[in-house]
Design an enzyme around this catalytic site. Structure first.
Site, mmCIF file in Angstrom:
data_model
loop_
_atom_site.group_PDB
_atom_site.id
_atom_site.type_symbol
_atom_site.label_atom_id
_atom_site.label_comp_id
_atom_site.label_asym_id
_atom_site.label_seq_id
_atom_site.Cartn_x
_atom_site.Cartn_y
_atom_site.Cartn_z
ATOM 1 N N TYR A 73 -9.529 -6.754 1.577
ATOM 2 C CA TYR A 73 -9.382 -5.858 0.418
ATOM 3 C C TYR A 73 -9.614 -4.404 0.817
ATOM 4 C CZ TYR A 73 -8.423 -9.521 -2.879
ATOM 5 O OH TYR A 73 -7.783 -10.538 -3.539
ATOM 6 N N ARG A 76 -6.400 -3.234 2.170
ATOM 7 C CA ARG A 76 -5.401 -3.024 1.097
ATOM 8 C C ARG A 76 -5.756 -1.794 0.273
ATOM 9 N NH1 ARG A 76 -4.957 -8.312 -2.209
ATOM 10 N NH2 ARG A 76 -3.406 -7.103 -3.353
ATOM 11 N N ASP A 110 -2.996 -2.406 -7.901
ATOM 12 C CA ASP A 110 -3.004 -1.181 -7.093
ATOM 13 C C ASP A 110 -3.195 0.109 -7.888
ATOM 14 O OD1 ASP A 110 0.603 -1.597 -6.625
ATOM 15 O OD2 ASP A 110 -0.460 -0.621 -8.267
ATOM 16 N N HIS A 125 -4.515 -8.887 -13.576
ATOM 17 C CA HIS A 125 -5.240 -9.425 -12.418
ATOM 18 C C HIS A 125 -6.303 -8.477 -11.888
ATOM 19 C CE1 HIS A 125 -1.421 -12.036 -11.669
ATOM 20 N NE2 HIS A 125 -2.180 -12.532 -12.633
ATOM 21 N N CYS A 152 -25.448 -6.913 -3.816
ATOM 22 C CA CYS A 152 -25.836 -6.384 -5.126
ATOM 23 C C CYS A 152 -27.298 -5.927 -5.061
ATOM 24 C CB CYS A 152 -25.660 -7.481 -6.184
ATOM 25 S SG CYS A 152 -26.331 -7.041 -7.785
ATOM 26 N N SER A 194 8.146 -12.336 -8.626
ATOM 27 C CA SER A 194 8.791 -13.591 -8.221
ATOM 28 C C SER A 194 8.719 -14.611 -9.355
ATOM 29 C CB SER A 194 8.085 -14.153 -6.976
ATOM 30 O OG SER A 194 6.694 -14.336 -7.274
ATOM 31 N N ASN A 218 15.304 -7.002 -10.171
ATOM 32 C CA ASN A 218 14.803 -7.580 -8.913
ATOM 33 C C ASN A 218 15.972 -7.618 -7.929
ATOM 34 O OD1 ASN A 218 13.749 -9.376 -6.891
ATOM 35 N ND2 ASN A 218 12.276 -10.102 -8.419
HETATM 36 C C1 BV8 Z 1 -5.292 -19.387 -13.858
HETATM 37 C C2 BV8 Z 1 -4.925 -10.631 -7.732
HETATM 38 C C3 BV8 Z 1 -6.481 -20.988 -15.133
HETATM 39 C C4 BV8 Z 1 -5.536 -10.745 -6.401
HETATM 40 C C5 BV8 Z 1 -3.334 -12.463 -8.040
HETATM 41 C C6 BV8 Z 1 0.657 -23.906 -13.621
HETATM 42 C C7 BV8 Z 1 0.267 -23.364 -14.835
HETATM 43 C C8 BV8 Z 1 -0.837 -22.514 -14.922
HETATM 44 C C9 BV8 Z 1 -1.549 -22.156 -13.785
HETATM 45 C C10 BV8 Z 1 -1.119 -22.686 -12.582
HETATM 46 C C11 BV8 Z 1 -0.059 -23.565 -12.505
HETATM 47 N N1 BV8 Z 1 0.050 -23.945 -11.201
HETATM 48 C C12 BV8 Z 1 -0.897 -23.329 -10.471
HETATM 49 C C13 BV8 Z 1 -1.604 -22.557 -11.277
HETATM 50 C C14 BV8 Z 1 -2.673 -21.705 -10.896
HETATM 51 C C15 BV8 Z 1 -2.230 -20.358 -10.323
HETATM 52 C C16 BV8 Z 1 -0.781 -20.163 -10.037
HETATM 53 O O1 BV8 Z 1 -0.008 -19.698 -10.866
HETATM 54 N N2 BV8 Z 1 -0.375 -20.507 -8.813
HETATM 55 C C17 BV8 Z 1 0.984 -20.277 -8.395
HETATM 56 C C18 BV8 Z 1 1.015 -20.007 -6.889
HETATM 57 C C19 BV8 Z 1 1.812 -21.496 -8.765
HETATM 58 N N3 BV8 Z 1 -2.640 -19.354 -11.271
HETATM 59 C C20 BV8 Z 1 -3.928 -18.974 -11.261
HETATM 60 O O2 BV8 Z 1 -4.763 -19.454 -10.534
HETATM 61 C C21 BV8 Z 1 -4.304 -17.904 -12.278
HETATM 62 N N4 BV8 Z 1 -5.436 -18.374 -13.011
HETATM 63 O O3 BV8 Z 1 -4.243 -19.938 -14.077
HETATM 64 O O4 BV8 Z 1 -6.496 -19.728 -14.450
HETATM 65 C C22 BV8 Z 1 -6.806 -22.033 -14.090
HETATM 66 C C23 BV8 Z 1 -8.114 -22.178 -13.679
HETATM 67 C C24 BV8 Z 1 -8.402 -23.164 -12.728
HETATM 68 C C25 BV8 Z 1 -7.393 -23.971 -12.188
HETATM 69 C C26 BV8 Z 1 -6.045 -23.787 -12.574
HETATM 70 C C27 BV8 Z 1 -5.744 -22.792 -13.542
HETATM 71 C C28 BV8 Z 1 -4.695 -16.630 -11.565
HETATM 72 C C29 BV8 Z 1 -3.464 -16.006 -10.952
HETATM 73 C C30 BV8 Z 1 -3.816 -14.611 -10.427
HETATM 74 C C31 BV8 Z 1 -3.999 -14.639 -8.927
HETATM 75 N N5 BV8 Z 1 -4.243 -13.285 -8.440
HETATM 76 N N6 BV8 Z 1 -3.587 -11.190 -7.698
HETATM 77 C C32 BV8 Z 1 -4.887 -9.849 -5.388
HETATM 78 O O5 BV8 Z 1 -3.893 -9.174 -5.688
HETATM 79 O O6 BV8 Z 1 -5.409 -9.855 -4.261
HETATM 80 S S1 BV8 Z 1 -1.746 -12.989 -8.016
HETATM 81 C C33 BV8 Z 1 -0.956 -12.113 -6.822
HETATM 82 O O7 BV8 Z 1 0.176 -12.832 -6.484
HETATM 83 C C34 BV8 Z 1 -0.466 -10.799 -7.302
HETATM 84 O O8 BV8 Z 1 -1.280 -10.169 -8.238
HETATM 85 C C35 BV8 Z 1 0.856 -11.128 -7.885
HETATM 86 O O9 BV8 Z 1 0.761 -11.260 -9.260
HETATM 87 C C36 BV8 Z 1 1.155 -12.472 -7.326
HETATM 88 C C37 BV8 Z 1 2.428 -12.401 -6.596
HETATM 89 O O10 BV8 Z 1 3.383 -12.299 -7.595
HETATM 90 P P1 BV8 Z 1 4.386 -11.069 -7.672
HETATM 91 O O11 BV8 Z 1 3.679 -9.914 -8.248
HETATM 92 O O12 BV8 Z 1 5.553 -11.590 -8.368
HETATM 93 O O13 BV8 Z 1 4.711 -10.688 -6.181
HETATM 94 P P2 BV8 Z 1 5.532 -11.535 -5.131
HETATM 95 O O14 BV8 Z 1 5.181 -11.033 -3.791
HETATM 96 O O15 BV8 Z 1 5.366 -12.981 -5.443
HETATM 97 O O16 BV8 Z 1 7.052 -11.183 -5.478
HETATM 98 C C38 BV8 Z 1 7.502 -9.865 -5.329
HETATM 99 C C39 BV8 Z 1 8.847 -9.773 -5.999
HETATM 100 O O17 BV8 Z 1 9.313 -8.422 -5.880
HETATM 101 C C40 BV8 Z 1 9.917 -10.650 -5.378
HETATM 102 O O18 BV8 Z 1 10.609 -11.342 -6.397
HETATM 103 C C41 BV8 Z 1 10.862 -9.653 -4.690
HETATM 104 O O19 BV8 Z 1 12.210 -10.089 -4.737
HETATM 105 C C42 BV8 Z 1 10.678 -8.442 -5.555
HETATM 106 N N7 BV8 Z 1 10.969 -7.158 -4.900
HETATM 107 C C43 BV8 Z 1 10.922 -6.866 -3.581
HETATM 108 N N8 BV8 Z 1 11.252 -5.560 -3.408
HETATM 109 C C44 BV8 Z 1 11.502 -5.039 -4.641
HETATM 110 C C45 BV8 Z 1 11.320 -6.060 -5.594
HETATM 111 N N9 BV8 Z 1 11.502 -5.858 -6.905
HETATM 112 C C46 BV8 Z 1 11.879 -4.630 -7.304
HETATM 113 N N10 BV8 Z 1 12.065 -3.592 -6.460
HETATM 114 C C47 BV8 Z 1 11.894 -3.762 -5.129
HETATM 115 N N11 BV8 Z 1 12.093 -2.732 -4.285
#
Ligand code: BV8
Length: 249
Positions: A73, A76, A110, A125, A152, A194, A218
């Site tokens: 972190y 980042r 960010d 988040h 802490c 995504s 996207n």
């Molecule tokens: C939770 C902070 C309850 C930290 C992040 C089904 C239903 C519900 C929940 C789940 C489920 N299955 C699994 C889960 C749990 C999980 C989840 O969703 N997992 C995923 C992998 C399936 N969710 C959680 O755990 C959430 N909590 O549900 O609590 C619970 C409790 C206990 C047990 C189960 C559930 C918490 C989720 C938050 C995690 N923290 N970030 C940090 O940043 O360090 S998430 C992190 O990844 C980011 O914040 C971001 O949100 C995420 C990545 O997503 P994107 O932002 O979309 O980024 P990504 O890289 O994926 O994609 C980038 C996109 O940009 C691409 O599409 C690309 O094409 C595009 N792009 C590229 N260049 C450009 C562009 N677009 C425009 N212009 C460009 N130039």
């Protein structure tokens, strides 16, 4: 839903946004790519290249190796503090200024939307700039300099970034505000995500079920592309300013 090349913004998409009494915007890591911040999907650079972010952004990773996660972190945070909002961020700040009712829902930690001028926003988040006690949850602004993870002052537990890790609950207020906006907005603009991380990824279908027009920006296809009313296939830093220009026509 028409997939569009870089040089056309569908008149109907621009009209829907121009006529929206309530515009909601959902952003993901993609909107910060043009500010030099890698997305979660892109290979990480340098010493972090061998790590999968989804393995690091978890309570288990922090419990196993707090220093590795703290240093990730810190790396980042340094990247983010050197970055500047790009034309995409600025266009979304302009949309807030132009729209009677507006809410920006960001998955990003960010802080670039706030630096670009958005004020009506929820950070689903958390924020990489805030640090909290990993036991008490209280926000900490100062700590003793150390080569290890700072502790802490009141309870001795390690400090951690105030972000939501995988398997952690989102801040209740932020999620409620986001779901409320999804249910009541006229248009939901989905930029640079995504659409795979829940519960944020459920917002577009909630909005569409409530009658909103969903517009995706996207450069790549996502699970949302098939159901979006409009998909603007291109980088946010180009498409969003073109969308603002189309609103003027
Ligand atoms: C939770 C902070 C309850 C930290 C992040 C089904 C239903 C519900 C929940 C789940 C489920 N299955 C699994 C889960 C749990 C999980 C989840 O969703 N997992 C995923 C992998 C399936 N969710 C959680 O755990 C959430 N909590 O549900 O609590 C619970 C409790 C206990 C047990 C189960 C559930 C918490 C989720 C938050 C995690 N923290 N970030 C940090 O940043 O360090 S998430 C992190 O990844 C980011 O914040 C971001 O949100 C995420 C990545 O997503 P994107 O932002 O979309 O980024 P990504 O890289 O994926 O994609 C980038 C996109 O940009 C691409 O599409 C690309 O094409 C595009 N792009 C590229 N260049 C450009 C562009 N677009 C425009 N212009 C460009 N130039």
């Amino acid at each position: 839903m028409p997939e569009l090349t870089l040089n056309t913004i569908p008149i109907k998409a621009a009209q829907a946004i121009r006529q929206a009494g309530f515009l909601a915007v959902l952003t993901g890591a993609g909107i910060s790519v043009e500010s030099g911040i890698p997305t979660f999907r892109d290979a990480q650079t340098g010493l972090w290249a061998k790590f999968d972010p989804r393995e690091l952004a978890t309570p288990a990773a922090f419990a196993r190796n707090p220093k590795l996660v703290w240093d990730w972190y810190a790396w980042r945070r340094e990247l983010v503090n050197r970055a500047k909002p790009n034309a995409g961020h600025r266009a979304i700040a302009e949309l807030e200024r132009r729209t009677p009712r507006f809410l920006l829902i960001t998955q990003n930690v960010d802080g670039l939307h706030r630096r670009a001028g958005n004020r009506k926003l929820v950070e689903l988040h958390g924020s990489i700039d805030r640090v909290k006690c990993s036991r008490e949850g209280t926000i900490v602004t100062h700590w003793q300099p150390t080569d290890n993870v700072p502790l802490c002052a009141s309870c001795g537990a390690p400090l951690r970034p105030d972000v939501v890790w995988f398997e952690e609950m989102l801040p209740g207020g932020a999620l409620t505000a986001a779901e409320e906006a999804a249910r009541h907005c006229d248009v939901l603009l989905v930029v640079g995500t995504s659409a795979e991380v829940y519960p944020a990824a459920a917002l577009p279908s909630q909005a569409q079920a409530a009658g909103a027009t969903v517009v995706e920006i996207n450069p790549n296809r996502t699970p949302l592309s098939a159901s979006a009313d409009y998909t603007l296939r291109g980088p946010a830093g180009w498409v969003l300013p073109a969308l603002i220009a189309a609103l003027e026509r």
